[in-house]
Design an enzyme around this catalytic site. Structure first.
Site, PDB file in Angstrom:
ATOM      1  N   GLU A 147       0.764  -1.121   0.138  1.00 40.32           N
ATOM      2  CA  GLU A 147       0.157  -0.011   0.073  1.00 40.32           C
ATOM      3  C   GLU A 147       0.966   1.254  -0.057  1.00 40.32           C
ATOM      4  O   GLU A 147       0.521   2.154  -0.618  1.00 40.32           O
ATOM      5  CB  GLU A 147      -1.016  -0.024   1.319  1.00 40.32           C
ATOM      6  CG  GLU A 147      -1.984  -1.180   1.339  1.00 40.32           C
ATOM      7  CD  GLU A 147      -3.150  -0.981   0.297  1.00 40.32           C
ATOM      8  OE1 GLU A 147      -3.190  -0.108  -0.590  1.00 40.32           O
ATOM      9  OE2 GLU A 147      -3.845  -2.157   0.229  1.00 40.32           O
ATOM     10  N   ASP A 294      -4.376  -9.564  -8.644  1.00 42.87           N
ATOM     11  CA  ASP A 294      -4.903  -8.603  -9.819  1.00 42.87           C
ATOM     12  C   ASP A 294      -3.538  -7.781 -10.285  1.00 42.87           C
ATOM     13  O   ASP A 294      -3.233  -7.653 -11.396  1.00 42.87           O
ATOM     14  CB  ASP A 294      -5.862  -7.668  -9.062  1.00 42.87           C
ATOM     15  CG  ASP A 294      -5.690  -7.026  -7.634  1.00 42.87           C
ATOM     16  OD1 ASP A 294      -4.352  -7.471  -7.109  1.00 42.87           O
ATOM     17  OD2 ASP A 294      -6.498  -6.306  -7.153  1.00 42.87           O
ATOM     18  N   GLU A 388     -18.326  -6.219  -2.614  1.00 43.22           N
ATOM     19  CA  GLU A 388     -17.091  -6.709  -2.370  1.00 43.22           C
ATOM     20  C   GLU A 388     -17.150  -8.236  -2.768  1.00 43.22           C
ATOM     21  O   GLU A 388     -15.877  -8.401  -3.456  1.00 43.22           O
ATOM     22  CB  GLU A 388     -16.654  -6.919  -0.906  1.00 43.22           C
ATOM     23  CG  GLU A 388     -16.073  -5.141  -0.432  1.00 43.22           C
ATOM     24  CD  GLU A 388     -14.792  -5.030  -1.121  1.00 43.22           C
ATOM     25  OE1 GLU A 388     -14.827  -4.728  -2.458  1.00 43.22           O
ATOM     26  OE2 GLU A 388     -13.443  -5.048  -0.552  1.00 43.22           O
ATOM     27  N   GLU A 406     -12.336   0.307  -9.443  1.00 46.24           N
ATOM     28  CA  GLU A 406     -11.949  -0.642 -10.555  1.00 46.24           C
ATOM     29  C   GLU A 406     -12.819  -0.636 -11.778  1.00 46.24           C
ATOM     30  O   GLU A 406     -12.568  -0.420 -12.891  1.00 46.24           O
ATOM     31  CB  GLU A 406     -11.924  -2.056 -10.092  1.00 46.24           C
ATOM     32  CG  GLU A 406     -10.427  -2.138  -9.496  1.00 46.24           C
ATOM     33  CD  GLU A 406     -10.493  -1.685  -7.889  1.00 46.24           C
ATOM     34  OE1 GLU A 406     -11.365  -1.163  -7.488  1.00 46.24           O
ATOM     35  OE2 GLU A 406      -9.224  -1.789  -7.310  1.00 46.24           O
ATOM     36  N   THR A 492      -1.229   1.219 -10.915  1.00 46.38           N
ATOM     37  CA  THR A 492      -2.545   0.575 -10.219  1.00 46.38           C
ATOM     38  C   THR A 492      -3.247   1.436  -9.410  1.00 46.38           C
ATOM     39  O   THR A 492      -4.516   1.379  -9.079  1.00 46.38           O
ATOM     40  CB  THR A 492      -2.048  -0.681  -9.497  1.00 46.38           C
ATOM     41  OG1 THR A 492      -3.284  -1.461  -9.398  1.00 46.38           O
ATOM     42  CG2 THR A 492      -1.435  -0.489  -8.077  1.00 46.38           C
TER      43      THR A 492
END
Ligand code: DMJ
Length: 938
Positions: A147, A294, A388, A406, A492
């Site tokens: 993160e 991902d 989710e 996304e 991302t």
């Protein structure tokens, strides 16, 4: 070429790079800009409307960013319900999700380049000054390496990239002297100790001040990390190296990627979700394109775009081929086992996979991108947001939605690729839903439960970093943006890195690349590009024709019709296998089939029945496979039945000025009083009761008469409180937890139990709020005196509430909820019994965005089953070997590899039985994998 839009022909603008193959680039990256093309079906959107929507996005950004700056800064994030900053350590821990917070003004840094994209150059200049003045990167906090890299390092680099662009233009940032880059470098060095493992995979966490090893670090004992966590560094680290000339960052990120590539499962070419950072063993062997994996795939393709290194494209294409072979089951993307990729590992999908259509656009594979995007859009139309996790038949599996970007990202890329105005309409819906359901007076609040419309006191930084960028860009024309977006690649986290980095300081890529490829091996992928310059103009209905068959996929969904098609098609002509939902323990034929499938029934002393499957006892491998599916279905069925018997949470919606229905609080129901799921909502002004605990006759009946009484939890039974306020004339009651700081974000909801006596006399509805949610109402009373709320089973549409103030207060008894419990004020936590309220919220937040969701309903098979059906299956990790499988209708089925190392695709194709040792080895491996997955999911 940038991912933001294309140039010529097959859509790739190719920067001039010495060793980068333009052929590969043009062929593999087939993003096409077809802005002039309007497909039939969706009417073109006028420039005025696009501008209007763009302005709406700007206004929404101001609302989110302005409230963060006003009420939260310098804290990491805004808590939009309580209108204050989230400071780690000062709020109850939310578990791993808090590892993104490093006391470094996360949201400000994550928002930097959004400000420039949205044309807020002055605000950007101001924000950069604040970052330089206020942000400390040396805090004694343990943070997630992943993160911190994507949000903070990426944020600083994105800010730097646009700062130098502005400086060069000559108007803004003239004072700027690479200060953000210096901070990025400082942060980069702070992250490097995480890579001190023999594998080169980074530890998942690091202490910003003390690193890993020192005892003060309080971290460094972890053994596992997620694949995305280790494989999503190359863009930021390479950019840092190339901007600064310090090669070490790119080297470390490359080494981690090389290791992951080496560890891919060699027969399926898939990677698992988590890996041991010391041994390189796969810890979770399930594989998908969403949570946990991902951005590993995303970074392989984008590393090729940014760095021009063919080996990244080679790897991406190899994985992509495997994804399309096994995981893609259009329009679904379903996790499978890396060793047995024809076996689905679960029957639900997570929201993070919504980025994948966007990546497919970058890859140039438009058809499946359109299909999956359309499926996701229908889930959104049903629930307003993407939950989710949702099942293959599109039911909610995990109801939370933290305003993830996304889907907006994929919508933007699909619009860029097709020019189909349909995608503008999709974006418009996203904007409407955000304003309608997530907007609160102090920002935008994450959805705690998309079904009830209740909120969480949370606005993640990625909402500002990503959502507003993609939505704004969707409606923007070239002239609306002050720089050429096509000169940049999106990380991302949607941070912008300039493509010219590919030709800067690039010595490391040559020197240290450990790729096994000396020359590009293109035999395993298709170089042809779906040239939409031809496709779309010639067939304007192309995108629509792909979407059309999927239009009703959500409403008319039938899981059986969509998944498992491959298995069923294998046995065309054969008797359809027994499904768990049809099974009856009293039917001798069914028992016979069970036996064939290797499933035995064990009668437990307490009267329940347990199902156990032993693959080796099955009559054939196909029966064994049926048995495995039967067991999986039975587990799902049981947990679903459990859920159905539970009650969903309730909602308290504040409807008076200035809330106007925007604030929705998650509430627990009561086992007595009016059942709000069966009756219309109750609407009324709130008043505090006296005494506040409501444990004796009220001394202020005139104040609560005709109102909804607020009572504090404690000192007597819930039912007693209800009677006292009812006697005083209240039309409803809200019990507020006396445990200060409690919140439904961190504590499981429960249902207020009765007092063990007949509670039929209680006619009014009663709801429970944890202290944090309760204090939002109490604060509102202090500030606005008259506060009107709606008690209901789910949030009501704001327009309807405001139009129709007359809401019936039906005064119906609720008789079915008598409790025999004798203890004072019972709090029955959900997992213990099935007749309590269903929390439907995750029991534990994911470690990071790249970790799997932990839905409440993924527990092991429960002990509930429909009457006449078998009641239980609790030991069902068994699986079957798959010998005999050869090909499905698409000729895609490859024989399953029997061991990780040793597999040849067609070795055991045929009906020949698998050797018993191999079956046993497989079986053990699968049991292990299932156990691991269940553990993780719980
Ligand atoms: C973002 O932080 C990044 O996009 C990450 O890769 C996963 N998803 C979150 C937002 O959902």
């Amino acid at each position: 070429m940038s991912e933001a839009g294309g140039g010529r022909g097959c859509g790739c603008r190719v920067p001039q790079r010495a060793s980068w193959s333009p052929v590969a680039a043009t062929a593999a990256l087939c993003l096409v800009l077809a802005t002039s093309v309007c497909t039939a079906g969706a009417a073109p959107m006028s420039r005025e409307e696009k501008q209007k929507l763009g302005n709406q996005v700007l206004e929404m950004f101001d609302h989110a960013y302005g409230n963060y700056m006003e009420h939260a800064y310098p804290a990491d994030e805004l808590m939009p319900l309580t209108c204050r900053g989230r400071v780690r350590g000062q709020e109850p821990s939310r578990g791993d999700v808090d590892d993104a917070l490093g006391k470094f003004s996360l949201t400000l840094i994550d928002s930097l380049d959004t400000l420039v994209v949205l044309n807020k150059t002055k605000e950007f200049e101001d924000a950069v000054r604040k970052v330089l003045r206020d942000v400390n990167l040396d805090n004694d906090v343990v943070v997630s390496v992943f993160e911190t890299n994507i949000r903070v390092l990426g944020g600083l680099l994105g800010g730097h990239s646009l700062a130098i662009m502005l400086k060069e233009k000559g108007e803004y940032m003239q004072w700027y002297n690479d200060e953000l880059l210096q901070m990025a470098k400082q942060l980069g060095y702070k992250l490097l100790p995480a890579f001190n493992t023999t594998s080169g995979l980074p530890y998942p966490r690091i202490n910003l001040k003390f690193g890993i090893r020192k005892p003060e670090a309080r971290t460094g004992t972890e053994t596992d990390t997620c694949t995305a966590c280790a494989g999503t560094l190359i863009l930021e680290f390479a950019a840092l190296s190339r901007f600064t000339g310090a090669t070490i960052f790119e080297e470390y990120a490359r080494k981690a990627l090389d290791f992951l590539w080496e560890k891919r499962q060699r027969s399926s070419n898939l990677v698992g979700v988590t890996i041991n950072i010391h041994t390189g063993d796969w810890v979770r062997k399930d594989s998908g394109v969403g949570a946990g994996i991902d951005s590993y795939y995303e970074y392989l393709l984008k590393a090729y775009v940014l760095l021009g290194d063919d080996s990244f494209l080679e790897r991406f294409n190899t994985h992509y081929d495997a994804i399309m072979r096994y995981i893609s089951q259009p329009p679904l993307l379903l996790d499978v086992h890396i060793h047995k990729p024809m076996l689905n590992a679960r029957t639900w999908m997570d929201a993070l996979l919504a980025f994948f259509p966007g990546l497919q656009v970058l890859k140039g594979d438009i058809r499946p991108a359109i299909e999956t995007h359309e499926m996701l859009y229908q889930v959104i139309k049903k629930h307003n947001f993407l939950p989710e996790a949702f099942t293959t038949d599109f039911r909610v599996h995990w109801a939370q939605h933290p305003l993830r970007p996304e889907f907006a990202e994929s919508t933007y890329f699909l619009y860029k690729a097709t020019g189909d105005p349909y995608y503008l309409e999709v974006g418009k819906t996203l904007i409407e839903n955000l304003n309608k359901y997530a907007r609160v007076p102090c920002g935008f609040a994450a959805m705690k439960d998309v079904r009830t419309g209740s909120h969480e006191d949370r606005m993640d930084s990625f909402f500002l970093a990503e959502m507003f960028k993609y939505l704004y860009l969707l409606f923007a024309d070239k002239e609306d943006i002050i720089f050429d977006i096509e000169d940049y690649i999106f990380t991302t986290e949607a941070h912008l890195l300039p493509l010219w980095l590919s030709t800067t300081n690039r010595s490391i890529s040559k020197k240290n690349t450990t790729s096994e490829y000396t020359e590009l091996d293109d035999s395993n992928f298709d170089w042809t590009c779906p040239n939409t310059q031809i496709l779309f103009p010639n067939d304007p209905l192309y995108a629509q024709s792909i979407r059309e068959p999927l239009k009703n996929v959500v409403d008319k969904s039938c899981p059986r019709g969509i998944i498992r098609v491959r298995e069923e098609s294998l046995r065309s002509g054969a008797q359809p296998p027994l499904r768990a939902r049809d099974f009856m323990a009293t039917n001798p034929e069914h028992l016979e089939i069970l036996k064939k499938m290797g499933v035995s029934l064990i009668h437990l002393k307490d009267g329940r029945v347990q199902l156990v499957q032993h693959a080796i006892q099955a009559a054939s491998s196909i029966d064994a496979e049926d048995g495995l599916r039967f067991m999986q279905e039975m587990i799902e069925l049981s947990s679903q039945q459990q859920k159905e018997q539970q009650l969903p949470p309730r909602a308290v919606q504040i409807i008076s000025h200035p809330f106007f229905g925007r604030v929705v609080l998650t509430a627990g129901p009561a086992q007595f009083g009016l059942d709000l799921s069966k009756h219309k909502e109750t609407r009324g002004f709130v008043a505090s009761s006296k005494p506040y605990n409501g444990c004796s006759e009220l001394t202020n009946p005139e104040a609560v008469m005709g109102k909804i009484a607020l009572i504090q939890r404690g000192q007597c039974m819930f039912a007693e409180k209800a009677r006292n306020i009812q006697n005083a004339g209240a039309i409803g009651g809200i019990v507020i937890d006396d445990n200060e700081g409690s919140s439904s974000d961190t504590a499981p909801l429960f249902q207020m139990a009765g007092d063990g006596k007949d509670t039929d006399d209680i006619k009014i509805p009663m709801l429970f709020l944890f202290s944090k949610e309760g204090s939002i109402i109490l604060d509102a009373i202090r500030e606005h005196e008259e506060v009107e709320v709606l008690l209901s089973d789910k949030a009501r549409d704001r327009a309807a509430i405001l139009k129709d103030p007359e809401v019936e207060n039906e005064d119906q008894p609720s008789s079915e909820n008598d409790s025999q419990n004798q203890s004072a004020e019972q709090m029955l936590s959900l997992p213990q019994t099935v007749d309590l309220v269903d929390q439907e919220t995750p029991e534990k937040p994911p470690e990071s965005d790249s970790e799997s969701p932990s839905p409440a309903d993924t527990e092991e098979a429960a002990s509930v089953a429909p009457s006449e059906q078998v009641p239980s299956s609790t030991e069902s990790h068994e699986t079957a070997s798959l010998d005999g499988e050869c090909a499905d209708l698409d000729n895609q089925l490859q024989e399953q590899s029997e061991t990780e190392e040793d597999s040849s695709p067609n070795a055991s194709c045929g009906t020949k039985a698998q050797p018993i040792d191999s079956i046993l080895a497989d079986w053990n491996e699968d049991i292990e994998a299932f156990e691991m997955m269940e553990k993780d999911e719980l």
